[in-house]
Design a protein around this motif. Sequence first.
Motif, PDB file in Angstrom:
ATOM      1  N   GLN A  35      52.484 -31.859  23.997  1.00 40.21           N
ATOM      2  CA  GLN A  35      52.162 -33.056  24.531  1.00 40.21           C
ATOM      3  C   GLN A  35      52.392 -33.931  23.808  1.00 40.21           C
ATOM      4  O   GLN A  35      53.579 -35.615  23.851  1.00 40.21           O
ATOM      5  CB  GLN A  35      51.215 -33.181  25.682  1.00 40.21           C
ATOM      6  CG  GLN A  35      51.070 -31.896  26.785  1.00 40.21           C
ATOM      7  CD  GLN A  35      49.116 -32.168  27.273  1.00 40.21           C
ATOM      8  OE1 GLN A  35      48.678 -33.063  26.946  1.00 40.21           O
ATOM      9  NE2 GLN A  35      49.390 -31.952  28.200  1.00 40.21           N
ATOM     10  N   GLU A  38      56.749 -35.042  23.265  1.00 42.84           N
ATOM     11  CA  GLU A  38      56.494 -35.523  23.999  1.00 42.84           C
ATOM     12  C   GLU A  38      57.013 -37.079  24.116  1.00 42.84           C
ATOM     13  O   GLU A  38      57.663 -38.445  24.264  1.00 42.84           O
ATOM     14  CB  GLU A  38      56.938 -34.251  24.786  1.00 42.84           C
ATOM     15  CG  GLU A  38      57.321 -34.972  26.539  1.00 42.84           C
ATOM     16  CD  GLU A  38      56.818 -33.787  27.835  1.00 42.84           C
ATOM     17  OE1 GLU A  38      57.381 -34.497  28.911  1.00 42.84           O
ATOM     18  OE2 GLU A  38      55.993 -33.301  27.290  1.00 42.84           O
ATOM     19  N   SER A  41      58.820 -38.942  21.703  1.00 43.90           N
ATOM     20  CA  SER A  41      60.079 -38.832  21.218  1.00 43.90           C
ATOM     21  C   SER A  41      60.234 -39.728  22.240  1.00 43.90           C
ATOM     22  O   SER A  41      61.714 -39.776  22.576  1.00 43.90           O
ATOM     23  CB  SER A  41      60.423 -36.986  21.619  1.00 43.90           C
ATOM     24  OG  SER A  41      60.086 -37.503  23.069  1.00 43.90           O
TER      25      SER A  41
END
Length: 637
Positions: A35, A38, A41
């Motif tokens: 998580q 992510e 990013s």
Amino acid sequence: MNVLLVDDSLTVRMDLSEAFEESGFTVRPCANLFQAREAMSRQHWDVIVLDVILPDGDGIELLGEVREGLQQSVVMLLSSEAEVRSRIRGLLNGADEYVGKPYDRDYVVDRARQLVGARNPEENQDKPLILLIDDSSTVRRTYQRALEDQDYRVLTAGSGEEGLRLAALYRPAALIVDGNLPGIDGCTVIRRLRLDSALRATPCILLTGSGTSEGLALEAGADAFLQKNESQETVLARLAAVVRGAGVSAQLTASLLGPKKVLMVEQKPEYMQALSRALSGEGYDLIAAHSGQEGLELLAVQPVDCILVSASELELCHKVKETQGLREIPLVIITDREDATTTVECLAAGADDTIVRSLDVELLRARLRAQLRRRQLESERRRYQQEMLQKELEVAQARAASELAEARAVLIGQLEEKNRELEAFSYSVSHDLRAPLRAILGFSAALERDCSETIGDKGKFYLDRVLKAGERMNLLIDDMLALASISTAHLDLRRCNVSEMAQQVVEDLRVAQPERQVEVVVETGLEARADVRLLKILLENLLGNAWKYTGQRPDARIEFSRAEAGPFCVRDNGAGFDMASAEKLFAPFQRLHSAAEFEGTGVGLATVQRVVSRHGGKIWAEAAPGQGAAFYFRLEA
């Protein structure tokens, strides 16, 4: 500011999310590395709070990815891994902070603010920052809007403790504090500010509804006392007055009220855990080390504000006080009993204070504050001394510069006077000495022409000696005048084709002595920035000397060249000279060969040296008797 919070504990995520959001941060909680990656990013995060041990990997691996990606995020490691080596590993891998569990939520938030502030200074620093402390959210919102309308920046706090932490972090231009607060009241907030040398100059307005008298407020150190039922215009006008009259705050001095890191070297884990819980909420981060060696390893990578040491680790005490950069850290020894012998032994080992092992947290807090205050005052004293020394140095430098300027002016005046004397001397030589010399040479020539038959051979010999001496004297006068003129001549600097000038000098030498066969090699394309007239004098003397001193060699050879970006060089294979006498080479009227061997006045190389000096350059020579000579020179003009 936004925070990425990565921890597999739901309790930790909820607790720290609440703490950060209450302080105005935007928080994204994550339970694992997947998580977190992510979230990273998708956007940049100002702060990343990262657990070390996660279900799908090691948090320090993610720290490495952050640093490899050149992200400027503040990274705080948060872990129950209390081992010193784990902490050292995290800091060496690029963490900005390492906080152990159980943590102090206020410390985590305040430290995040501090690190972000140090890395990204706020914009609009020209607008005064006002800290508003009131437990009523309605009052805070009302006054925040009014202050922002007056072009102030505003920070708000709901308690005295939070307000003190914010004051330590942000150094506001002024405080508006409610007299009645949960926890410590407004007067206590002001008293603590006045005890902190970093914040004591901060103007404080105590704004209260009831329960606090003006006398108590002013005695506590308030600059103004106002009732909440007074108009906002009155409050704003009084605020503007105290901000306008405020002195410069000690921005370079660390505040006592900011987050503090304490290293504790203790072999009893239950006592360390008890102290950690007791100091929670006071802005302290307690770092545990189980031995003196662990403590030293951690101090090598982790700055701390205070050290608590068990009496069994006196050796650590000695090493800390002997180490540059550590000896200034306050060090308190925890003893098992209170007696004079133990106290003297601990103080002799370098301790700044001792305290008996107990859970009297108030006493421990007071001892810690006292030591931190002592360190703050000592740091402030050293800074003041450095500033005074710097000012004394600046005054001394200014005085030295003034004296140097005066001395230079005197020397320039003396130099100008010497130049005038030199000009007068040159005039005297040119006119007063040449007149009788012309008479001597003229009448000697007339005597040779008109009376050569009557004076006999002996008279002719004497007359020839007179003529040659007169001609030599005339040459000396010419050389002396040339040497004097070089020292005072105006420099007209321009790019010169040195190769062409050297070729012309060589042609003139061949015309003067056509019977001589000399191999001369002049490197083409050589240039320099110089005065054309003086450069020609230099080349005439150096090439003329090389021509003269190769006169006794049938295979005479002269070279004029320059190594790349190096000095110019005039080299010959002539008579050379002994380097032991080289110091006489450039002095006027000094000759290394007799007049019978080689004619000359001994002024040529002195003239060359003066030309080079006028161009800010340098000249030197290398030679050996019978093996020729090489003269090197640089022109730095």
